[in-house]
Design a protein around this motif. Structure first.
Motif: not given
Length: 793
Positions: A197-201
Motif C-alpha cells: 500500500r505504497i503511494m508513489d505520486p
C-alpha cells in the motif's frame, strides 16, 4: 550463581539474549522480574519488536493517553539498549505516530546499523479498505476501488531519507507510506524488499528497485501506481505481486528466478508478455490467483496467463486459484499442462458450484502425467445476496477475501446423490497419473458437501499408487464418521489417512518452550514448521512427505545443545535452498538422512537440497536404488567435512558399480575412524501380472528400502574367480592411516558383499576391530575363516 534447579538461567548471556530476541520487546522486558540474573539481559537484545493493536482515531480523547503510552514504550525500548548493543532488528506497527517522533526512531536505528527494518503504519480503520475491485464494501455494497481515495492520498506519511542511505540494511518492509526518495539511494546490501500500500505520486518506485543490485526477494502488494516495472537485480529469486491492478508490464532481468506469484485481475489482452523472465526455465514454483470472475471473459482474455505457464517449462509446483469455480476454463489450461513433464505438485483453489467443476479438475489431471502431489482448497459458496444496502457490521472490509466471492454460482448444498454416484462422464475419465504416479493428496477445509465428496471419491477410487491422503476438516464436522466414509472409497487399502481437524500442530509445538526432543512421524498435514524451543537437542522427521520448509530456531544451538537431526522421506523440493534451516548448523554433530524414493530418475539438482549440510562428526545415508547412489554429489560434500569421523551407509548392492561408489566416498573422507554398512537384500523378482491391486498387495505397498528398481542386474549368481576386482587400484587415505573400526550388519555372504568386505579388509592398514552380524543360515566358522584371510598384511 543460578539455583541448581534453574538450568535456563545457568546458560550464557548470549544464549539468553537469543532466547529473548524471539519475543516481543514488552515481553522481553517482563523477564527482568524473574530474578537478578535476568534483570539486565533484555538490554543487550538487539531487537525492538512492538505492535499497537488498538483501533480508532489517535486523537480521540478516550484513547489519546493510550497512544502516547505506546509512543513512550517504543522510545523506551530503543533508549534502553546499552551503548555496546546495536539495534539489528526494528519491527513496529503503530497507529499514525507523530512525524517528528517517527523520524527519531528511524534515525536512531539506522545510525545503529539496523539490518531488518519493518515499519507498518495504521490510520483510522475506515481508510484501510483493500485495493481490490473484486471485493465489495460492507458499508455500501459497492465494489472497492483499485486506487486510493482522494482523502487518503494526503494522509499517508512520507518515507524518511535516512532509510534509503543505510548501507547495512538487508531487509526492508514498508506498509502504508508515501514514497519520497532522496537524491541518491545507496542500498547495496538490501536482499529483501516488501512494499505494501505504497503511494508513489512521483513515480519513484522504479528508481528504488533499480538501486538495489543485490535484491533476492521482492514483494509488491496493493501498489496502484505501478504500471510498468523492471527488476534489474541479477540475484532475484522470488517475485510476488498482489493486487496491483494497474500493472501492465513486469520485466525480471534475472536468470535465477525460482518462484513467481501473481494475484490480481487478468492481464491486459494486448500484453503478450505480461511478466517477462530472462530465463523462464529457471522458474520452479508458480502461483496464479485471479481475483475477478472468468465467466464473462473469453479465451483471448485468459491467454496471457496460459502463455506465462507455458514459458516456465521446468515447473515443479503450480498453484491455480480461479473464479467462479475451481479449474475454470480447463480447456485452456489442459493444453498447457500437457507439455509440463517436470510438474510434480499441482494445487487448485476455488469453489465447486456444479459437477462440471469436478469434471474440470479431472480434465487437468488427465494432462499431468508425472503428478505426485495434489492439493485442493475448496471454497464455500457465497451466501444469498440481500437486495438492500448493508450497514456497518463491525467488520472492516479489508478482512474479507476476494476468493470467497463466487458470484453467479449455483449453491448445491441441497443436491442429493443416490449412493454418492458420480456422473458417467466422470466415471469413465482415465488419468494416468492417478494410477501410476500420484503419491499424496491433501484437501484443506473439507466440509463434506456433496460435490466435495464427489471429487474425494473420484480421487480415492482411482489413485492406485496413493500413499497418503490428508484432509483438514472444517469446524463442526465429525472426525470419525468422515474418516470412515473416506476410507471406504480408497482403492489402495494401505493408503494412510490423516485427519487434522484444525491444523494446530504448529501452535502445539510453539507452546512448548522447553522442548528437548521432537519427533514427527507420518504427519502429512505438515508443510511448513518452525520450532522455537530454546532447549531443542534432537529433531526427527519421518515420512512427513508434504513438508517443504523446516526451521529450527533453537537459540541454544550456539551452546551445542542441538546435536542430532534425522530426516526420512522423499527428496525435498528442488527450489528449497534451505529445506531444514538451523540457527547454527556448525553445532550439529550427527545427521541421519534416509531417502525413501528412488534416485535413479532424479537429477543432480533434485539431490542438491540433501547435500547442503553442516560440519558433522556422524553421517548416516540411506539411499535408493543402491548404496551411495549419486556419489559424485556426495563426494564433493564429504571432501569438506574434516570433522567427519563416523560414516554409516545403508542400501542395496545390486551391481559392482555400487561397490565402487562406496569406495569413492571413502576416498573423500580423510579423517574417518568408524565405518558402518547396512547392505539390504535385492527385491524378489516381480511377477508379470496385469493387476495386483485386488489381492491387497499393491505395487505401492512394498517396502521402499527393498525396491532397487532400474538398478541393474542382480548379481547373486555371479561367480568371481579369486574375487579379482576392478577397484583394486582405488586409494583411500583413511583406510591406510585412520580407519579403526568397520561394522557390517546383516552380512549375507553374497558375491558383492564379499567384494566390498575384501576391499575394506585388504586396504585397512590401521584397522583395530572388524565386526559383522551374520544373516540367518550363514555358517559362522567358514565365513569367519574367509574374512580373516583377507586382512592387509
Amino acid at each position: 550463581m543460578a539455583p541448581s534447579g534453574d538450568r535456563i538461567s545457568a546458560l550464557p548471556d548470549n544464549v539468553l539474549e537469543r532466547v529473548l530476541s524471539h519475543l516481543a520487546s514488552d515481553e522481553a522486558v517482563r523477564s527482568s522480574a524473574l530474578s537478578r540474573r535476568w534483570r539486565r539481559v533484555h538490554e543487550a537484545v538487539p531487537v525492538v519488536n512492538l505492535v499497537d493493536n488498538k483501533s480508532g482515531d489517535r486523537y480521540d480523547r478516550s484513547l489519546s493517553d493510550l497512544k502516547v503510552c505506546f509512543d513512550h514504550q517504543v522510545t523506551s525500548a530503543i533508549m534502553s539498549k546499552g551503548a555496546a548493543t546495536p539495534i539489528r532488528t526494528f519491527h513496529v506497527t503503530v497507529l499514525h505516530p507523530p512525524s517528528e517522533l517517527l523520524d527519531q526512531w528511524i534515525v536512531t536505528t539506522v545510525n545503529s546499523g539496523v539490518e531488518d527494518l519493518d515499519v507498518k503504519l495504521r490510520y483510522y480503520d475506515g481508510s484501510m479498505s483493500t485495493l481490490c475491485p473484486s471485493i465489495r464494501c460492507p458499508y455500501s455494497g459497492r465494489r472497492n476501488s483499485a486506487d486510493f481515495d482522494k482523502d487518503e492520498r494526503n494522509r499517508y506519511t512520507k518515507t524518511l531519507p535516512h532509510i534509503f542511505r543505510c548501507h547495512t540494511l538487508r531487509r526492508l518492509c514498508l506498509t502504508n507510506w508515501t514514497l519520497d526518495l532522496p537524491g541518491t539511494v545507496a542500498m547495496a546490501s538490501l536482499e529483501t524488499l516488501w512494499l505494501g500500500r505504497i503511494m508513489d505520486p512521483r513515480d519513484k518506485l522504479q528508481q528504488l528497485i533499480s538501486s538495489c543490485p543485490c535484491l533476492v526477494n521482492l514483494t509488491l502488494e496493493e501498489c496502484p501506481t505501478i504500471t510498468e516495472i523492471a527488476v534489474t537485480s541479477a540475484r532475484l529469486r522470488t517475485f510476488t505481486m498482489i493486487c496491483c491492478h494497474n500493472a501492465k508490464s513486469v520485466d525480471l532481468h534475472s536468470a535465477c528466478v525460482q518462484s513467481l506469484r501473481y494475484k490480481g485481475g487478468l492481464p491486459p489482452r494486448r500484453s503478450s508478455s505480461f511478466i517477462t523472465v530472462t530465463n523462464p526455465a529457471s522458474v520452479k514454483a508458480l502461483r496464479i490467483e485471479i481475483c475477478e470472475k472468468l465467466s464473462h471473459k473469453g479465451p483471448r482474455d485468459v491467454d496471457p496467463v496460459t502463455r506465462l505457464i507455458s514459458q516456465c517449462t521446468k515447473l515443479a509446483y503450480l498453484h491455480l486459484s480461479l473464479r467462479p469455480s475451481m479449474a475454470y476454463y480447463s480447456s485452456m489450461f489442459t493444453s498447457v499442462l500437457r507439455d509440463l513433464d517436470s510438474l510434480t505438485h499441482l494445487s487448485l483453489e476455488g469453489c465447486l458450484p456444479t459437477d462440471h467443476a469436478v469434471r474440470s479438475v479431472s480434465a487437468l489431471l488427465v494432462n499431468t502425467k508425472n503428478l505426485q502431489v495434489l492439493s485442493l482448497f475448496p471454497l464455500g459458496p457465497e451466501p444469498p445476496k440481500k437486495k438492500m444496502m448493508r450497514g456497518f457490521n463491525g467488520h472492516d472490509n479489508s478482512e474479507s477475501d476476494s476468493d470467497t466471492e463466487p458470484e453467479d454460482s449455483t449453491v448445491d448444498d441441497g443436491v442429493e446423490y443416490s449412493n454418492n454416484r458420480m456422473p458417467q462422464s466422470l466415471w469413465r475419465t482415465y488419468a494416468r497419473c492417478l494410477e501410476y504416479n500420484l503419491r499424496r493428496i491433501n484437501i484443506e477445509n473439507y466440509q463434506g458437501r456433496p460435490l466435495e465428496k464427489m471429487v474425494a471419491r473420484f480421487l480415492l477410487s482411482r489413485a492406485a499408487a496413493l500413499e497418503e491422503f490428508s484432509a483438514t476438516l472444517a469446524a463442526g464436522l465429525h472426525k470419525d464418521e468422515t474418516a470412515k466414509e473416506l476410507i471406504s472409497w480408497r482403492w489402495n487399502r494401505r493408503t494412510r489417512h490423516v485427519m487434522d481437524p484444525r491444523g494446530e500442530l504448529q501452535q502445539l509445538i510453539s507452546s512448548c518452550p522447553c522442548l528437548v526432543n521432537l519427533t514427527l512421524a507420518e504427519c502429512p498435514t505438515i508443510t511448513e514448521i518452525a520450532v522455537t524451543s530454546a532447549r531443542l537437542r534432537t529433531f526427527t522427521m519421518i515420512c512427513s512427505h508434504n513438508a517443504t520448509s523446516v526451521e529450527l530456531h533453537s537459540a541454544c544451538v550456539q551452546s551445542l545443545l542441538l546435536r542430532y537431526l534425522r530426516y526420512k522421506g522423499g527428496i525435498p523440493p528442488r527450489g528449497s535452498s534451505s529445506f531444514i534451516t538451523v540457527t547454527n548448523p556448525a553445532a550439529v554433530k550427527a545427521v541421519s538422512i534416509e531417502i525413501c524414493e528412488k534416485l535413479s530418475r532424479k537429477g543432480p539438482r533434485d539431490v542438491d537440497p540433501v547435500t547442503r549440510l553442516a560440519k558433522l562428526a556422524y553421517l548416516h545415508l540411506s539411499l535408493r536404488p543402491s548404496m551411495a547412489y549419486y556419489r559424485s554429489m556426495f563426494t564433493s560434500v564429504l571432501h569438506g567435512l574434516d570433522s567427519l569421523t563416523h560414516l554409516s551407509l545403508e542400501g542395496c548392492l545390486p551391481t559392482d558399480h555400487a561397490v565402487r561408489s562406496v569406495s569413492a566416498l571413502l576416498v573423500n573422507t580423510k579423517n574417518l575412524h568408524v565405518l558402518s554398512l547396512f547392505p539390504l537384500g535385492p527385491e524378489p523378482p516381480k511377477k508379470k501380472m496385469k493387476m495386483t491391486r485386488f489381492n491387497g498387495q499393491n505395487n505401492s505397498e512394498s517396502d521402499s528400502d527393498t525396491e532397487p528398481e532400474d538398478s541393474g542386474t542382480m548379481d547373486d549368481g555371479v561367480e568371481y574367480s579369486n574375487n579379482r576386482m576392478s577397484l583394486w587400484r582405488t586409494y583411500a587415505r583413511c583406510l591406510e592411516y585412520n580407519l579403526r573400526r568397520i561394522n557390517i550388519e546383516n552380512y549375507q555372504g553374497r558375491p558383492l558383499d564379499k567384494m566390498l568386505a575384501r576391499f575394506l579388509l585388504s586396504r585397512a592398514a590401521a584397522l583395530e576391530e572388524f565386526s559383522a552380524t551374520l544373516a540367518a543360515g550363514l555358517h559362522k566358522d567358514e565365513t569367519a575363516k574367509e574374512l580373516i584371510s583377507w586382512p592387509c598384511p
